[in-house]
Design a protein around this motif. Structure first.
Motif, PDB file in Angstrom:
ATOM      1  N   VAL A   1     142.018  64.356   8.308  1.00  0.00           N
ATOM      2  CA  VAL A   1     141.693  63.878   9.719  1.00  0.00           C
ATOM      3  C   VAL A   1     142.965  63.765  10.488  1.00  0.00           C
ATOM      4  CG1 VAL A   1     140.908  61.750  10.999  1.00  0.00           C
ATOM      5  CG2 VAL A   1     139.891  62.395   8.880  1.00  0.00           C
ATOM      6  N   GLY A   2     144.174  63.284  10.034  1.00  0.00           N
ATOM      7  CA  GLY A   2     145.377  63.349  11.047  1.00  0.00           C
ATOM      8  C   GLY A   2     145.705  64.568  11.444  1.00  0.00           C
ATOM      9  N   HIS A   3     145.619  65.491  10.717  1.00  0.00           N
ATOM     10  CA  HIS A   3     145.787  66.801  11.132  1.00  0.00           C
ATOM     11  C   HIS A   3     145.043  67.544  12.139  1.00  0.00           C
ATOM     12  CE1 HIS A   3     148.516  67.538   7.152  1.00  0.00           C
ATOM     13  NE2 HIS A   3     148.964  66.817   8.132  1.00  0.00           N
ATOM     14  N   ILE A   4     143.705  67.093  11.870  1.00  0.00           N
ATOM     15  CA  ILE A   4     142.585  67.521  12.831  1.00  0.00           C
ATOM     16  C   ILE A   4     142.983  66.911  14.089  1.00  0.00           C
ATOM     17  CG2 ILE A   4     140.103  67.703  13.442  1.00  0.00           C
ATOM     18  CD1 ILE A   4     139.656  67.426  10.508  1.00  0.00           C
ATOM     19  N   GLN A   5     143.122  65.418  13.996  1.00  0.00           N
ATOM     20  CA  GLN A   5     143.421  65.021  15.482  1.00  0.00           C
ATOM     21  C   GLN A   5     144.585  65.515  16.116  1.00  0.00           C
ATOM     22  OE1 GLN A   5     146.233  62.347  16.488  1.00  0.00           O
ATOM     23  NE2 GLN A   5     144.786  62.074  18.071  1.00  0.00           N
ATOM     24  N   ALA A   6     145.614  65.879  15.460  1.00  0.00           N
ATOM     25  CA  ALA A   6     146.911  66.220  15.882  1.00  0.00           C
ATOM     26  C   ALA A   6     146.743  67.737  16.635  1.00  0.00           C
ATOM     27  CB  ALA A   6     148.019  66.416  14.971  1.00  0.00           C
ATOM     28  N   ARG A   7     145.840  68.342  16.018  1.00  0.00           N
ATOM     29  CA  ARG A   7     145.476  69.784  16.691  1.00  0.00           C
ATOM     30  C   ARG A   7     144.616  69.672  17.737  1.00  0.00           C
ATOM     31  NH1 ARG A   7     145.148  74.113  11.675  1.00  0.00           N
ATOM     32  NH2 ARG A   7     147.253  73.148  10.539  1.00  0.00           N
ATOM     33  N   THR A   8     143.634  68.750  17.854  1.00  0.00           N
ATOM     34  CA  THR A   8     142.650  68.589  18.656  1.00  0.00           C
ATOM     35  C   THR A   8     142.865  67.660  19.981  1.00  0.00           C
ATOM     36  OG1 THR A   8     141.246  67.089  17.666  1.00  0.00           O
ATOM     37  CG2 THR A   8     140.822  69.300  17.211  1.00  0.00           C
ATOM     38  N   GLY A   9     143.499  66.620  19.659  1.00  0.00           N
ATOM     39  CA  GLY A   9     143.938  65.854  20.750  1.00  0.00           C
ATOM     40  C   GLY A   9     142.937  64.566  20.811  1.00  0.00           C
ATOM     41  N   ILE A  10     142.125  64.618  19.864  1.00  0.00           N
ATOM     42  CA  ILE A  10     140.625  63.821  19.903  1.00  0.00           C
ATOM     43  C   ILE A  10     141.320  62.514  19.288  1.00  0.00           C
ATOM     44  CG2 ILE A  10     138.445  63.462  19.364  1.00  0.00           C
ATOM     45  CD1 ILE A  10     137.925  66.318  19.171  1.00  0.00           C
ATOM     46  N   ALA A  11     140.980  61.443  19.855  1.00  0.00           N
ATOM     47  CA  ALA A  11     141.143  59.920  19.439  1.00  0.00           C
ATOM     48  C   ALA A  11     140.448  59.573  17.964  1.00  0.00           C
ATOM     49  CB  ALA A  11     140.806  58.912  20.404  1.00  0.00           C
ATOM     50  N   PRO A  12     141.237  59.034  16.953  1.00  0.00           N
ATOM     51  CA  PRO A  12     140.849  58.967  15.642  1.00  0.00           C
ATOM     52  C   PRO A  12     139.361  58.375  15.586  1.00  0.00           C
ATOM     53  CG  PRO A  12     143.132  58.501  15.771  1.00  0.00           C
ATOM     54  CD  PRO A  12     142.606  58.355  17.277  1.00  0.00           C
ATOM     55  N   SER A  13     139.094  57.436  16.294  1.00  0.00           N
ATOM     56  CA  SER A  13     137.845  57.015  16.115  1.00  0.00           C
ATOM     57  C   SER A  13     136.774  57.714  16.605  1.00  0.00           C
ATOM     58  CB  SER A  13     137.613  55.324  17.016  1.00  0.00           C
ATOM     59  OG  SER A  13     137.773  55.682  18.224  1.00  0.00           O
ATOM     60  N   THR A  14     136.702  58.378  17.747  1.00  0.00           N
ATOM     61  CA  THR A  14     135.977  59.358  18.202  1.00  0.00           C
ATOM     62  C   THR A  14     135.881  60.573  17.309  1.00  0.00           C
ATOM     63  OG1 THR A  14     136.729  58.684  20.621  1.00  0.00           O
ATOM     64  CG2 THR A  14     135.337  60.945  20.324  1.00  0.00           C
ATOM     65  N   LEU A  15     136.843  60.937  16.661  1.00  0.00           N
ATOM     66  CA  LEU A  15     136.909  62.007  15.678  1.00  0.00           C
ATOM     67  C   LEU A  15     136.177  61.911  14.345  1.00  0.00           C
ATOM     68  CD1 LEU A  15     138.221  64.763  14.873  1.00  0.00           C
ATOM     69  CD2 LEU A  15     140.096  63.808  13.937  1.00  0.00           C
ATOM     70  N   ASN A  16     136.107  60.461  14.110  1.00  0.00           N
ATOM     71  CA  ASN A  16     135.316  60.055  12.951  1.00  0.00           C
ATOM     72  C   ASN A  16     134.099  60.459  13.080  1.00  0.00           C
ATOM     73  OD1 ASN A  16     137.316  59.644  10.933  1.00  0.00           O
ATOM     74  ND2 ASN A  16     137.437  57.553  11.602  1.00  0.00           N
ATOM     75  N   HIS A  17     133.583  60.028  14.503  1.00  0.00           N
ATOM     76  CA  HIS A  17     132.117  59.924  14.733  1.00  0.00           C
ATOM     77  C   HIS A  17     131.855  61.607  14.868  1.00  0.00           C
ATOM     78  CE1 HIS A  17     128.618  59.839  17.362  1.00  0.00           C
ATOM     79  NE2 HIS A  17     129.146  60.736  18.088  1.00  0.00           N
ATOM     80  N   HIS A  18     132.650  62.423  15.360  1.00  0.00           N
ATOM     81  CA  HIS A  18     132.395  63.881  15.379  1.00  0.00           C
ATOM     82  C   HIS A  18     132.264  64.526  13.955  1.00  0.00           C
ATOM     83  CE1 HIS A  18     132.093  63.903  19.674  1.00  0.00           C
ATOM     84  NE2 HIS A  18     133.452  63.415  19.929  1.00  0.00           N
ATOM     85  N   LEU A  19     133.085  64.108  13.007  1.00  0.00           N
ATOM     86  CA  LEU A  19     133.172  64.659  11.688  1.00  0.00           C
ATOM     87  C   LEU A  19     131.795  64.216  11.184  1.00  0.00           C
ATOM     88  CD1 LEU A  19     136.817  64.046  10.977  1.00  0.00           C
ATOM     89  CD2 LEU A  19     135.835  66.322  11.228  1.00  0.00           C
ATOM     90  N   ARG A  20     131.456  63.047  11.038  1.00  0.00           N
ATOM     91  CA  ARG A  20     130.069  62.481  10.570  1.00  0.00           C
ATOM     92  C   ARG A  20     129.061  63.500  11.058  1.00  0.00           C
ATOM     93  NH1 ARG A  20     129.486  57.761  12.817  1.00  0.00           N
ATOM     94  NH2 ARG A  20     131.552  56.867  11.945  1.00  0.00           N
ATOM     95  N   SER A  21     128.954  63.679  12.336  1.00  0.00           N
ATOM     96  CA  SER A  21     127.988  64.395  13.016  1.00  0.00           C
ATOM     97  C   SER A  21     127.964  65.963  12.232  1.00  0.00           C
ATOM     98  CB  SER A  21     127.824  64.544  14.550  1.00  0.00           C
ATOM     99  OG  SER A  21     127.739  63.413  15.059  1.00  0.00           O
ATOM    100  N   LEU A  22     128.974  66.286  12.415  1.00  0.00           N
ATOM    101  CA  LEU A  22     128.959  67.528  11.539  1.00  0.00           C
ATOM    102  C   LEU A  22     129.013  67.776  10.192  1.00  0.00           C
ATOM    103  CD1 LEU A  22     132.573  68.860  13.629  1.00  0.00           C
ATOM    104  CD2 LEU A  22     130.294  69.754  13.781  1.00  0.00           C
ATOM    105  N   SER A  23     129.323  66.824   9.495  1.00  0.00           N
ATOM    106  CA  SER A  23     128.721  66.656   8.013  1.00  0.00           C
ATOM    107  C   SER A  23     127.367  66.333   7.978  1.00  0.00           C
ATOM    108  CB  SER A  23     129.565  65.430   7.418  1.00  0.00           C
ATOM    109  OG  SER A  23     129.457  65.245   6.117  1.00  0.00           O
ATOM    110  N   GLU A  24     126.913  65.580   8.688  1.00  0.00           N
ATOM    111  CA  GLU A  24     125.297  65.251   8.565  1.00  0.00           C
ATOM    112  C   GLU A  24     124.532  66.578   8.680  1.00  0.00           C
ATOM    113  OE1 GLU A  24     124.509  61.948  10.988  1.00  0.00           O
ATOM    114  OE2 GLU A  24     125.259  60.462   9.584  1.00  0.00           O
TER     115      GLU A  24
END
Length: 103
Positions: free
Chosen positions: A35-58
């Motif tokens: 997650v930290g590397h995705i955040q660094a590459r995209t600039g998306i805030a960690p809490s928002t990133l977790n939401h997006h990762l959950r959607s993509l995973s589901e």
């Protein structure tokens, strides 16, 4: 692939942020990213990133695997190829049938 499965996959990619995350994971290859590397590459805030990762995973577009305290996120290439195949499966079918009836 069923239409409802395809619709869920395309819907999960329906935000600019999720599409950015998915493309980042595709670029990362089979190794995936934490997650930290995705955040660094995209600039998306960690809490928002977790939401997006959950959607993509589901939607089955990414695979998440726990490795100790980290979670490795990988693009699900099988599912992505199936989505591409679904949307392209009837490519040019109408154009071909017109050529047969007018030819």
């Amino acid at each position: 692939m069923r239409a409802d499965t395809a619709a869920a996959g395309f819907a999960a990619m329906g935000s600019e942020a999720r599409l950015s995350v998915l493309r980042t994971l595709v670029r990362a290859g089979e190794e995936g990213l934490i997650v930290g590397h995705i955040q660094a590459r995209t600039g998306i805030a960690p809490s928002t990133l977790n939401h997006h990762l959950r959607s993509l995973s589901e939607a089955g577009l990414i695979i998440q695997e726990r490795d100790g305290r980290s979670v490795i996120n990988r693009a699900n290439y099988v599912q992505l190829e199936a989505l591409a195949g679904f949307i392209l499966s009837e490519c040019c079918a109408d154009a071909e049938s017109k050529a047969v009836t007018h030819g």
